[in-house]
Write a protein that holds these residues in place. Structure first.
Motif, PDB file in Angstrom:
ATOM      1  N   ARG A   9     -86.974  -6.790  31.548  1.00 53.93           N
ATOM      2  CA  ARG A   9     -86.475  -8.206  30.592  1.00 53.93           C
ATOM      3  C   ARG A   9     -86.023  -7.942  30.639  1.00 53.93           C
ATOM      4  O   ARG A   9     -85.245  -6.762  30.306  1.00 53.93           O
ATOM      5  CB  ARG A   9     -87.871  -8.179  29.961  1.00 53.93           C
ATOM      6  N   PRO A  10     -84.752  -8.820  29.527  1.00 55.16           N
ATOM      7  CA  PRO A  10     -83.979  -8.230  28.325  1.00 55.16           C
ATOM      8  C   PRO A  10     -83.751  -7.797  27.334  1.00 55.16           C
ATOM      9  O   PRO A  10     -85.338  -7.948  27.495  1.00 55.16           O
ATOM     10  CB  PRO A  10     -83.257 -10.175  28.013  1.00 55.16           C
ATOM     11  N   GLU A  12     -83.955  -6.243  23.899  1.00 58.21           N
ATOM     12  CA  GLU A  12     -84.092  -7.617  22.115  1.00 58.21           C
ATOM     13  C   GLU A  12     -83.390  -6.780  21.204  1.00 58.21           C
ATOM     14  O   GLU A  12     -83.698  -5.269  21.441  1.00 58.21           O
ATOM     15  CB  GLU A  12     -85.259  -8.244  21.851  1.00 58.21           C
ATOM     16  N   GLN A  51     -73.410  -8.118  23.590  1.00 59.63           N
ATOM     17  CA  GLN A  51     -73.538  -8.912  23.205  1.00 59.63           C
ATOM     18  C   GLN A  51     -72.728  -9.756  24.461  1.00 59.63           C
ATOM     19  O   GLN A  51     -72.377 -10.790  25.259  1.00 59.63           O
ATOM     20  CB  GLN A  51     -74.064 -10.107  23.022  1.00 59.63           C
ATOM     21  N   LEU A  54     -72.426  -9.104  28.205  1.00 65.98           N
ATOM     22  CA  LEU A  54     -73.241  -9.549  28.749  1.00 65.98           C
ATOM     23  C   LEU A  54     -72.384 -11.218  28.608  1.00 65.98           C
ATOM     24  O   LEU A  54     -73.084 -11.719  30.172  1.00 65.98           O
ATOM     25  CB  LEU A  54     -74.527  -9.987  27.559  1.00 65.98           C
ATOM     26  N   VAL A  60     -75.048  -5.718  33.306  1.00 65.71           N
ATOM     27  CA  VAL A  60     -76.358  -6.212  33.037  1.00 65.71           C
ATOM     28  C   VAL A  60     -77.328  -5.392  32.644  1.00 65.71           C
ATOM     29  O   VAL A  60     -77.331  -4.694  33.453  1.00 65.71           O
ATOM     30  CB  VAL A  60     -76.473  -6.917  34.352  1.00 65.71           C
ATOM     31  N   LEU A  62     -80.725  -4.358  31.235  1.00 63.02           N
ATOM     32  CA  LEU A  62     -82.733  -4.713  31.931  1.00 63.02           C
ATOM     33  C   LEU A  62     -83.447  -3.655  30.741  1.00 63.02           C
ATOM     34  O   LEU A  62     -83.444  -2.117  31.518  1.00 63.02           O
ATOM     35  CB  LEU A  62     -82.661  -5.333  32.672  1.00 63.02           C
TER      36      LEU A  62
END
Length: 177
Positions: A9-10, A12, A51, A54, A60, A62
């Motif tokens: 998942r990304p 955070e 950011q 990306l 990428v 994750l």
């Protein structure tokens, strides 16, 4: 994206305190190109700079989660070269209680699926310290082959160490996948 035993998942902003804890542990940093722990402020600056990479599709990155939702590490493709269709892979299982349980190889397989089937890359490579036997076994298990050695290219624990260059090509992945 779900793998055999992981979900990607990304990352955070809420993950940053976890990174500070992981990278504060010398054993976790041992085979990484990090030699000092990070503060939360440093991690926040890194997250902000990430950011842009990306957004430009240069990276990428994750988070790796277990089926139960535990965040145990990260896997990344960095320095993505869209012209030559290649990228460098990096992985960290930061939660040591999940070491040697197959999560790393599962996360790498999931990332290779993204690299070859979604991004249409041709080659994924990585660098691994000569004494990272756990990592080398994991990379070989998923199909990476050693293609060279950068002699005495990192200074760790009081001496220079070799770094091996390993890669996997899309046809090799498809043959073994």
């Amino acid at each position: 994206m779900a793998g055999e035993s992981v979900r990607l998942r990304p990352i955070e902003r809420d993950d940053l305190p976890t990174y500070v804890a992981w990278f504060g542990d010398p054993e976790v940093r041992r085979h990484l190109d990090l030699y000092l722990p990070f503060s939360l402020a440093q991690e926040e600056r890194w997250f902000e700079s990430l950011q842009e990479r990306l957004d430009k599709q240069e990276t990428v990155l994750l988070a790796i989660e277990t089926p139960e939702g535990a965040h145990i590490g990260n896997v990344a493709l960095v320095t993505i070269n869209w012209k030559d269709r290649n990228a460098e892979l990096g992985i960290t299982i930061g939660d040591k209680s999940y070491w040697d349980r197959g999560y790393g190889s599962s996360a790498i397989r999931s990332m290779l699926e993204i690299a070859f089937r979604q991004m249409n890359l041709h080659r994924v490579f990585l660098r691994v310290h000569e004494d990272n036997h756990r990592g080398i076994r994991c990379y070989e298990k998923v199909g990476f082959e050693q293609e060279g050695t950068m002699r005495e290219s990192v200074f760790k624990e009081g001496r220079y160490r070799d770094v091996h260059l390993m890669s996997i090509l899309r046809p090799e992945y498809e043959k073994n996948g």
